[in-house]
Design a protein around this motif. Sequence first.
Motif, short mmCIF file in Angstrom:
data_model
loop_
_atom_site.label_atom_id
_atom_site.label_comp_id
_atom_site.label_asym_id
_atom_site.label_seq_id
_atom_site.Cartn_x
_atom_site.Cartn_y
_atom_site.Cartn_z
N ALA A 1 -3.18 -3.05 -4.01
CA ALA A 1 -3.31 -2.79 -2.57
C ALA A 1 -4.76 -2.46 -2.23
CB ALA A 1 -2.40 -1.64 -2.16
N VAL B 1 0.98 9.27 -0.70
CA VAL B 1 1.09 8.07 0.15
C VAL B 1 1.66 6.88 -0.64
CG1 VAL B 1 -0.47 6.35 1.19
CG2 VAL B 1 -0.59 8.73 1.89
N GLN C 1 3.67 7.58 -3.21
CA GLN C 1 4.69 8.27 -4.01
C GLN C 1 4.02 8.85 -5.26
OE1 GLN C 1 7.77 9.47 -4.88
NE2 GLN C 1 9.13 7.69 -4.90
N ALA D 1 -2.12 0.01 7.04
CA ALA D 1 -3.26 0.84 6.63
C ALA D 1 -4.56 0.30 7.22
CB ALA D 1 -3.34 0.89 5.11
N GLN E 1 -6.91 -5.66 -2.42
CA GLN E 1 -6.68 -6.53 -1.26
C GLN E 1 -7.32 -5.95 0.00
OE1 GLN E 1 -2.48 -6.86 -0.60
NE2 GLN E 1 -2.13 -8.14 -2.36
N MET E 2 -7.09 -4.66 0.23
CA MET E 2 -7.56 -4.06 1.49
C MET E 2 -9.08 -4.02 1.52
SD MET E 2 -4.76 -1.10 2.37
CE MET E 2 -4.98 -0.11 0.92
N ILE F 1 6.07 5.83 -8.85
CA ILE F 1 4.87 5.63 -8.03
C ILE F 1 4.71 4.13 -7.75
CG2 ILE F 1 3.22 5.34 -9.95
CD1 ILE F 1 1.39 7.32 -8.28
N ASP G 1 9.92 9.56 2.88
CA ASP G 1 10.72 8.81 1.92
C ASP G 1 11.74 9.78 1.33
OD1 ASP G 1 11.53 6.79 0.29
OD2 ASP G 1 9.92 7.01 -1.16
N GLY H 1 4.31 -5.03 -0.15
CA GLY H 1 2.85 -5.09 -0.07
C GLY H 1 2.26 -5.67 1.20
#
Length: 283
Positions: free
Chosen positions: A233, A219, A221, A92, A236-237, A226, A150, A85
Amino acid sequence: MRQTWSSSFVIGLEGQEMARSWIGEKVRDAVEEVHAYVEEIIRNRKKKMDESQENCGEDLLSRLILAGCDEEVIRDMIINFIMAGRDTTSAAMTWLFWLLSCHPVIEQELLKEIQRNDKRLSDYESLEGLKLLKASLCESMRLYPPVAWDSKHAMVDDMLPDGTLVQAGDRVTYFPYGMGRMEALWGKDCIEFRPSRWFIEPSHQGGSLKKVSPYKFPVFQAGPRICLGRDMAFIQMKYVVASILRQFEIKPIRSEKPIFVPLLTAHMAGGLKVLIKKRDHSI
Ligand code: HEM
């Protein structure tokens, strides 16, 4: 010729074996170092919690300790959080800040959205309201995915939905970076940064967001493996980007286009060097 080839093959195998055991040792040492580092963080937090009740209990680590989770479980969770994370979200956001510096009109729209939700930025519902910010993050990750590709290895023979045969041991790679730039998936302007494409009504940036299939936008998965931290995320972002944008203007020092480095977690070569200025009327 054949003899040379097969003896060098034998030497090659021995070399590979040695390399494998050397790498194995290095990996074991590295894992021990990471474990020791995280175990110390847990010990220190426990000590702090024993010494004083102040400021403890609110953060995730304290909550895991208070919930009585096994120390090894806490250690592994913390490592997951840091490894899965940290670099992903930071990559990003770095690309988003750069893209916004190239698209000042979108930045202004974002500022207005943040202003509308400013009073309670730290509560979950207000962060949910930052739809243009979510669309901008998705758009930034479409063009610059933190995990650019991946791979998975097949354990048994299998067949892909299009009939492609995959044999046991084969490696199958999916490629979010390439898929994010495919005209067939995203249209003629697939190379452009256009957050409005994530809204149900085209070019309307205040409405509802589209539900985009993770198989089109992998992005994080898709399927049973997943990303477990996807929602976290975004929270947080959104919180970090909104908190920075509302107070500061960010101007990259260099005008050249940054270079995308697609390692395990993709990042911007050399990072994004910027000048930071407090906004005149910080909102
Ligand atoms: C922009 C941010 C993020 C991106 C792009 C991202 C992307 C991914 C991808 C592509 C995978 C699949 C890896 C694979 O199968 O090989 C994954 C798995 C995972 N992610 Fe994230 N991730 C992000 C943030 C986070 C955060 C913040 C957390 C935790 C706090 C997290 C926790 C996990 C975990 C635990 C897995 C393993 C899931 C499993 O294998 O069942 N991720 N992530």
